[in-house]
Motif scaffolding. Structure first.
Motif, PDB file in Angstrom:
ATOM      1  N   HIS A 167       1.252  -0.800  -0.083  1.00  0.00           N
ATOM      2  CA  HIS A 167       0.277   0.083  -0.081  1.00  0.00           C
ATOM      3  C   HIS A 167       0.758   0.923  -0.360  1.00  0.00           C
ATOM      4  O   HIS A 167       0.230   2.551  -0.500  1.00  0.00           O
ATOM      5  N   THR A 168       1.885   1.674   0.752  1.00  0.00           N
ATOM      6  CA  THR A 168       2.768   2.409  -0.004  1.00  0.00           C
ATOM      7  C   THR A 168       4.068   2.992  -1.103  1.00  0.00           C
ATOM      8  O   THR A 168       4.458   3.714  -1.133  1.00  0.00           O
ATOM      9  N   ILE A 212      -7.625   0.536  -1.933  1.00  0.00           N
ATOM     10  CA  ILE A 212      -6.992   0.946  -3.245  1.00  0.00           C
ATOM     11  C   ILE A 212      -7.807   0.288  -4.572  1.00  0.00           C
ATOM     12  O   ILE A 212      -8.405   0.298  -5.506  1.00  0.00           O
ATOM     13  N   SER A 214      -1.057  -8.313   1.467  1.00  0.00           N
ATOM     14  CA  SER A 214       0.096  -7.242   2.016  1.00  0.00           C
ATOM     15  C   SER A 214       1.392  -8.318   3.061  1.00  0.00           C
ATOM     16  O   SER A 214       0.469  -8.923   4.191  1.00  0.00           O
ATOM     17  N   ALA A 223      -5.782   0.038   4.353  1.00  0.00           N
ATOM     18  CA  ALA A 223      -5.231   0.934   3.117  1.00  0.00           C
ATOM     19  C   ALA A 223      -5.771   0.201   1.668  1.00  0.00           C
ATOM     20  O   ALA A 223      -5.266   0.265   0.914  1.00  0.00           O
ATOM     21  N   VAL A 224      -5.191  -1.393   1.908  1.00  0.00           N
ATOM     22  CA  VAL A 224      -5.036  -1.740   1.108  1.00  0.00           C
ATOM     23  C   VAL A 224      -6.584  -2.394   0.204  1.00  0.00           C
ATOM     24  O   VAL A 224      -6.903  -1.849  -0.584  1.00  0.00           O
ATOM     25  N   ASP A 239       2.662   2.877  -5.419  1.00  0.00           N
ATOM     26  CA  ASP A 239       1.770   1.972  -6.186  1.00  0.00           C
ATOM     27  C   ASP A 239       1.914   1.611  -7.456  1.00  0.00           C
ATOM     28  O   ASP A 239       1.742   0.939  -8.361  1.00  0.00           O
TER      29      ASP A 239
END
Length: 137
Positions: A11-12, A69, A39, A65-66, A14
């Motif tokens: 997630h950090t 996305i 992840s 966070a994932v 792209d």
């Protein structure tokens, strides 16, 4: 033919999903396969100056966070696995344990002589029991 496809995501960064996610979705549609995202949170070494619960909540944070996305890229229904440990080992363990027959993984910019093949990608490609599709940046 693929029935279960695994997409490793960071997630950090792209670059780990921007090109690979659309291709993984396309492969899943083509084969009628399940697509899952994973992840991996690297292991945090317990140092004497860190509290015992250091890193608590990391799985929830990374999972959200994932999922954000995936939601933003019309892939809300993709199950998310959050693992802790060595990145390549956890990807390989999950792929083997849960019977994935394809891994779609993005390459990363690297320095000579690796260029776009980082150490985790190289180990996944070299040691996977299944097909690995590398999506180059």
């Amino acid at each position: 033919m693929a029935t279960k496809i695994l997409l490793p995501m960071d997630h950090t960064d792209d670059r780990s999903w921007k090109k690979a996610l659309p291709i993984a979705l396309e492969q899943a549609r083509f084969y009628g396969a399940e697509l899952h995202a994973v992840s991996v949170i690297p292991e945090i070494i317990q140092l004497p100056n860190l509290p015992a619960n250091y890193g608590a909540g990391a799985k929830d944070h990374v999972g959200k966070a994932v999922q954000a996305i995936l939601d933003h890229n019309s892939a809300s229904d993709v199950p998310v696995h959050i693992e802790e440990g060595s990145v390549y080992r956890e990807i390989l363990k999950l792929a083997h344990k849960d019977g994935f027959d394809m891994i779609v993984i993005a390459s990363a910019k690297g320095d000579f002589p690796n260029y776009e093949i980082g150490p985790n990608l190289a180990r996944v490609v070299r040691n996977a029991h299944c097909t690995v599709m590398v999506v180059r940046d």
